[in-house]
Design a protein around this motif. Structure first.
Motif, short mmCIF file in Angstrom:
data_model
loop_
_atom_site.label_atom_id
_atom_site.label_comp_id
_atom_site.label_asym_id
_atom_site.label_seq_id
_atom_site.Cartn_x
_atom_site.Cartn_y
_atom_site.Cartn_z
N ASN A 48 44.10 39.74 31.25
CA ASN A 48 45.63 39.80 31.27
C ASN A 48 46.26 41.16 31.44
OD1 ASN A 48 45.52 36.88 31.36
ND2 ASN A 48 46.14 36.74 29.12
N ASN B 82 45.44 42.83 34.64
CA ASN B 82 46.28 42.22 35.91
C ASN B 82 47.57 42.70 35.66
OD1 ASN B 82 44.17 40.80 36.92
ND2 ASN B 82 44.46 38.98 35.87
N GLN C 9 47.67 46.32 36.83
CA GLN C 9 47.71 46.53 38.38
C GLN C 9 49.07 45.79 38.92
OE1 GLN C 9 45.13 47.73 40.04
NE2 GLN C 9 44.19 48.16 38.14
N TYR C 10 49.30 44.85 38.36
CA TYR C 10 50.79 44.26 38.93
C TYR C 10 52.14 45.65 38.80
CZ TYR C 10 55.11 41.74 39.72
OH TYR C 10 56.18 41.49 40.15
N ASN D 143 45.13 39.75 42.82
CA ASN D 143 45.68 39.89 41.46
C ASN D 143 46.30 38.57 41.41
OD1 ASN D 143 46.96 40.18 39.06
ND2 ASN D 143 47.93 42.45 39.60
N SER E 274 54.08 37.13 35.96
CA SER E 274 53.82 38.42 34.83
C SER E 274 54.34 37.80 33.53
CB SER E 274 54.35 39.68 35.34
OG SER E 274 55.73 39.64 35.34
#
Length: 181
Positions: free
Chosen positions: A78, A81, A84-85, A93, A101
């Motif tokens: 989590n 990710n 990365q987002y 992703n 998100s």
């Protein structure tokens, strides 16, 4: 003032009374020492019966008990990710938009709040959770310093919420150890 003479009868009764108290005390201490000896004997027998040698524990079992947070892979994924987002990496992703998100943040928050009563269980994971977030913020600080432009995105707020939650659960003195100085 005149002193009253002590008669032999009174002194004998006082001595007898004192002797009986001493006898009671000695008897009580002997009983307590017998009880403690019996208790110590039982403790020694228990230790002898249940003492484990390090050689008896296989090496492959020990790593399984080093981390008690069963949700570690979920937390790790989590946070990675979300970072990365926030960087804009959407390829591969599971987070593709702000709603995703938000859902990941809620799931992460729920997992972390499960450890409110025993926050020390999170200690082995603190570095793993904080380091990627703080690395991202350092990169953003360097970028904004160079470009003289800083935009605080909703995803950045979500990452700050995770840091805040860790401070709330585990205490800021534990979290601050993993922040860059």
């Amino acid at each position: 003032r005149t002193k009253t003479p002590i008669t032999g009868k009174k002194s004998r009764s006082k001595n007898t009374n004192m002797d009986s108290k001493i006898d009671e005390f000695l008897e009580q201490t002997q009983m307590e020492s017998k009880f403690l000896n019996v208790q110590a004997k039982h403790v020694k027998e228990y230790e002898k019966d249940f003492k484990l040698d390090q050689e008896e524990i296989p090496d492959d079992i020990v790593p399984q008990f080093q981390n008690f947070v069963v949700e570690e892979p979920i937390l790790r994924a989590n946070i990675e990710n979300l970072v990365q987002y926030a960087r804009g990496n959407l390829e591969g992703n599971p987070i593709q938009n702000e709603q995703d998100s938000f859902n990941i943040l809620n799931r992460t928050t729920h997992i972390l709040e499960l450890y409110m009563e025993q926050p020390s269980l999170l200690d082995p994971l603190l570095e793993m959770m904080i380091t990627p977030i703080m690395t991202y913020f350092q990169e953003k600080a360097h970028e904004s310093y160079k470009s003289r432009d800083f935009v605080f995105t909703p995803t950045m707020k979500k990452l700050c919420d995770i840091i805040y939650l860790l401070c709330k659960i585990r205490d800021e003195s534990r979290v601050i150890k993993f922040l860059p100085h």
